[in-house]
Design an enzyme around this catalytic site. Structure first.
Site, PDB file in Angstrom:
ATOM      1  N   HIS A 292      27.300 -35.585 -31.273  1.00  0.00           N
ATOM      2  CA  HIS A 292      26.594 -34.569 -31.954  1.00  0.00           C
ATOM      3  C   HIS A 292      25.838 -35.182 -33.004  1.00  0.00           C
ATOM      4  O   HIS A 292      24.512 -34.784 -33.142  1.00  0.00           O
ATOM      5  CB  HIS A 292      27.526 -33.397 -32.499  1.00  0.00           C
ATOM      6  CG  HIS A 292      26.714 -32.319 -33.097  1.00  0.00           C
ATOM      7  ND1 HIS A 292      25.883 -31.522 -32.440  1.00  0.00           N
ATOM      8  CD2 HIS A 292      26.929 -31.929 -34.492  1.00  0.00           C
ATOM      9  CE1 HIS A 292      25.630 -30.654 -33.417  1.00  0.00           C
ATOM     10  NE2 HIS A 292      26.051 -30.868 -34.656  1.00  0.00           N
TER      11      HIS A 292
ATOM     12  N   GLN B  83      24.695 -38.076 -33.341  1.00  0.00           N
ATOM     13  CA  GLN B  83      23.510 -38.976 -33.165  1.00  0.00           C
ATOM     14  C   GLN B  83      22.564 -38.131 -32.232  1.00  0.00           C
ATOM     15  O   GLN B  83      21.161 -38.535 -32.496  1.00  0.00           O
ATOM     16  CB  GLN B  83      24.014 -39.873 -31.738  1.00  0.00           C
ATOM     17  CG  GLN B  83      24.960 -40.952 -32.597  1.00  0.00           C
ATOM     18  CD  GLN B  83      24.677 -41.784 -33.564  1.00  0.00           C
ATOM     19  OE1 GLN B  83      23.479 -42.333 -33.423  1.00  0.00           O
ATOM     20  NE2 GLN B  83      25.349 -42.132 -34.498  1.00  0.00           N
ATOM     21  N   ASP B  84      22.691 -36.969 -31.762  1.00  0.00           N
ATOM     22  CA  ASP B  84      21.923 -36.126 -31.187  1.00  0.00           C
ATOM     23  C   ASP B  84      20.985 -35.398 -32.387  1.00  0.00           C
ATOM     24  O   ASP B  84      19.984 -35.156 -32.363  1.00  0.00           O
ATOM     25  CB  ASP B  84      22.581 -35.018 -30.387  1.00  0.00           C
ATOM     26  CG  ASP B  84      21.748 -33.683 -29.539  1.00  0.00           C
ATOM     27  OD1 ASP B  84      20.721 -34.494 -29.145  1.00  0.00           O
ATOM     28  OD2 ASP B  84      21.993 -32.801 -29.778  1.00  0.00           O
ATOM     29  N   HIS B  85      21.713 -35.007 -33.223  1.00  0.00           N
ATOM     30  CA  HIS B  85      21.130 -34.339 -34.688  1.00  0.00           C
ATOM     31  C   HIS B  85      20.131 -35.558 -35.380  1.00  0.00           C
ATOM     32  O   HIS B  85      19.010 -34.624 -35.523  1.00  0.00           O
ATOM     33  CB  HIS B  85      22.257 -34.081 -35.583  1.00  0.00           C
ATOM     34  CG  HIS B  85      22.097 -32.817 -36.151  1.00  0.00           C
ATOM     35  ND1 HIS B  85      22.339 -31.544 -35.631  1.00  0.00           N
ATOM     36  CD2 HIS B  85      22.278 -32.455 -37.679  1.00  0.00           C
ATOM     37  CE1 HIS B  85      22.129 -30.734 -36.401  1.00  0.00           C
ATOM     38  NE2 HIS B  85      22.110 -31.107 -37.675  1.00  0.00           N
TER      39      HIS B  85
END
Length: 103
Positions: free
Chosen positions: A75, A77-79
């Site tokens: 999450h 890294q996605d953010h």
């Protein structure tokens, strides 16, 4: 620093960077380009903070100090990647908005 605290740093700084980029677009839509540019700079500073944390994790892993991969890490890294994309798009949108106003 505990792993969850490190991960939260990426999420917080990434989220701040994305928010600043979105506010920059809103300011450009109002013709407030100086404020928009300041917000893009603030966005970049926040994203750079998150990126430094990420780089530290990568360097630690390269030294053999692996980091546990968790849903929270994914999450984070996605953010960060989302924040970087929004910041880059905000720069383009601001530029296009300036050009549209000057037509």
């Amino acid at each position: 620093m505990e792993n969850q605290e490190i991960i939260m740093g990426i999420i917080i700084h990434g989220g701040n960077g994305r928010s600043c980029a979105m506010r920059a677009i809103a300011e450009a839509k109002k013709g407030q380009f100086e404020e928009a540019e300041k917000l893009v700079e603030e966005s970049s500073e926040e994203i750079n903070k998150a990126h430094r944390i990420q780089t530290d994790l990568i360097q630690a892993e390269a030294r053999g100090d692996g980091t546990e991969i968790s849903l929270l890490m994914v999450h984070a890294q996605d953010h960060l990647m989302n924040a970087m994309t929004v910041r880059d798009l905000s720069i383009e949108i601001i530029d296009l908005t300036k050009k549209t106003i000057h037509l």
